[in-house]
Design a protein around this motif. Structure first.
Motif, PDB file in Angstrom:
ATOM      1  N   ASN A   1      12.987 -23.336 -21.100  1.00  0.00           N
ATOM      2  CA  ASN A   1      12.499 -22.661 -22.304  1.00  0.00           C
ATOM      3  C   ASN A   1      11.790 -21.377 -21.904  1.00  0.00           C
TER       4      ASN A   1
ATOM      5  N   VAL B   1       9.078 -25.288 -19.608  1.00  0.00           N
ATOM      6  CA  VAL B   1       8.674 -24.002 -20.169  1.00  0.00           C
ATOM      7  C   VAL B   1       8.451 -23.021 -19.021  1.00  0.00           C
TER       8      VAL B   1
ATOM      9  N   ASP C   1       7.370 -19.426 -18.952  1.00  0.00           N
ATOM     10  CA  ASP C   1       6.908 -18.403 -19.898  1.00  0.00           C
ATOM     11  C   ASP C   1       5.741 -17.561 -19.415  1.00  0.00           C
TER      12      ASP C   1
ATOM     13  N   SER D   1      10.251 -17.505 -21.848  1.00  0.00           N
ATOM     14  CA  SER D   1       9.630 -16.483 -22.691  1.00  0.00           C
ATOM     15  C   SER D   1      10.541 -15.260 -22.684  1.00  0.00           C
TER      16      SER D   1
ATOM     17  N   SER E   1      13.997 -22.035 -25.590  1.00  0.00           N
ATOM     18  CA  SER E   1      13.112 -20.873 -25.718  1.00  0.00           C
ATOM     19  C   SER E   1      11.683 -21.352 -25.872  1.00  0.00           C
ATOM     20  N   VAL E   2      10.741 -20.560 -25.368  1.00  0.00           N
ATOM     21  CA  VAL E   2       9.332 -20.854 -25.642  1.00  0.00           C
ATOM     22  C   VAL E   2       9.060 -20.847 -27.138  1.00  0.00           C
TER      23      VAL E   2
ATOM     24  N   LYS F   1       8.390 -23.868 -29.061  1.00  0.00           N
ATOM     25  CA  LYS F   1       7.075 -24.502 -28.918  1.00  0.00           C
ATOM     26  C   LYS F   1       5.973 -23.734 -29.621  1.00  0.00           C
TER      27      LYS F   1
ATOM     28  N   GLN G   1       2.535 -17.958 -21.458  1.00  0.00           N
ATOM     29  CA  GLN G   1       2.405 -17.529 -22.856  1.00  0.00           C
ATOM     30  C   GLN G   1       2.000 -18.662 -23.787  1.00  0.00           C
ATOM     31  N   SER G   2       2.598 -19.840 -23.609  1.00  0.00           N
ATOM     32  CA  SER G   2       2.321 -20.943 -24.524  1.00  0.00           C
ATOM     33  C   SER G   2       0.970 -21.600 -24.263  1.00  0.00           C
TER      34      SER G   2
END
Length: 254
Positions: free
Chosen positions: A185, A246, A248, A187, A143-144, A147, A251-252
């Motif tokens: 990972n 990732v 996502d 989001s 998952s995000v 992180k 997002q990160s």
């Protein structure tokens, strides 16, 4: 293109969400797919969809928290298809809230499902792949939130952080025998597990308390995660191992 042609792939938690989308995509890409889940009818529905499209699939009803049954799952796959080439350890649950409100039962449910069961799946999968002697590819669904931090996600984040570290450690340990291990990972993805927390405004824009500030401006679809999983299990990523991809929407990066 059939990126998984003639490969045997196990997908845990394959009856809904990312697991379901992945099982269907893998079959379309030429794999023989075994999938696990707790809900028999949902599993049979996925198998029927795959077979209707000309693919081959096997459903194994299982609760992975019963870790003693995991070697039996691998044995079923091998009995049916003769070997195991790839595995997507996707099964997981949500669970969280303010830290002060959480108890041991919540911790045990989330960590046992998301991390403990995944470890014992890895153990059984590697044992089979080593017996075959021609390597393999294993993928975990992280998952995000492994992180980045969000309020109310402490136990879930801990379990997924453990998944990322587990995948990296396993990649180092099993690289010498040709077994690649990675994690994706995601989001927030529009799945049955997240649906109750997704809200829609008057303009039809969806939002989620843990999905704020995604640069692409939308939530992910299960099929987008399945595409990432396909790459990491296929020979297209033959020199990729120990990585946490990732997926996502940016997002990160915010």
């Amino acid at each position: 293109m059939e990126l998984l042609k003639n490969k045997v792939v196990l997908v845990t938690g394959g009856t809904s969400g990312i697991g379901r989308a992945s099982a269907i995509l893998f079959a379309r890409e030429g794999a023989k797919v075994a999938l696990t889940g707790r809900q028999e009818q949902a599993g049979r529905d996925v198998v029927a969809e795959i077979e209707h499209a000309g693919g081959s699939a096997l459903f194994i009803q299982a609760d992975l928290n019963q870790t003693d049954a995991i070697p039996e799952i691998i044995a079923r796959v091998v009995d049916e298809y003769g070997r195991l080439d790839c595995a997507f350890n996707n099964a997981g649950v949500s669970g969280g809230g303010p830290i002060e409100t959480l108890n041991e039962a919540v911790w045990d449910n989330v960590v046992d499902t998301n991390l403990k069961a995944a470890f014992f799946c890895l153990q059984a999968e590697v044992a089979q792949m080593k017996r075959q002697g021609h390597g393999g590819a294993i993928l975990f669904n992280g998952s995000v939130l492994a992180k980045i931090a969000q309020p109310g996600t402490s136990i879930y984040s801990a379990s997924k952080g453990g998944i990322v570290s587990l995948a990296q450690a396993a990649a180092v340990e099993f690289g010498p025998v040709g077994i690649r291990v990675n994690s994706i990972n995601p989001s927030i993805t529009r799945t049955p597990m997240t649906r109750s927390r997704i809200s829609t405004d008057e303009q039809g824009h969806e939002s989620h308390p843990f999905g704020a500030g995604i640069p692409l401006g939308r939530l992910a679809e299960p099929e987008e995660m399945a595409e990432a999983a396909l790459f990491l299990l296929s020979d297209r990523s033959s020199y990729v191992t120990g990585q946490a991809l990732v997926v996502d929407g940016g997002q990160s990066a915010v």
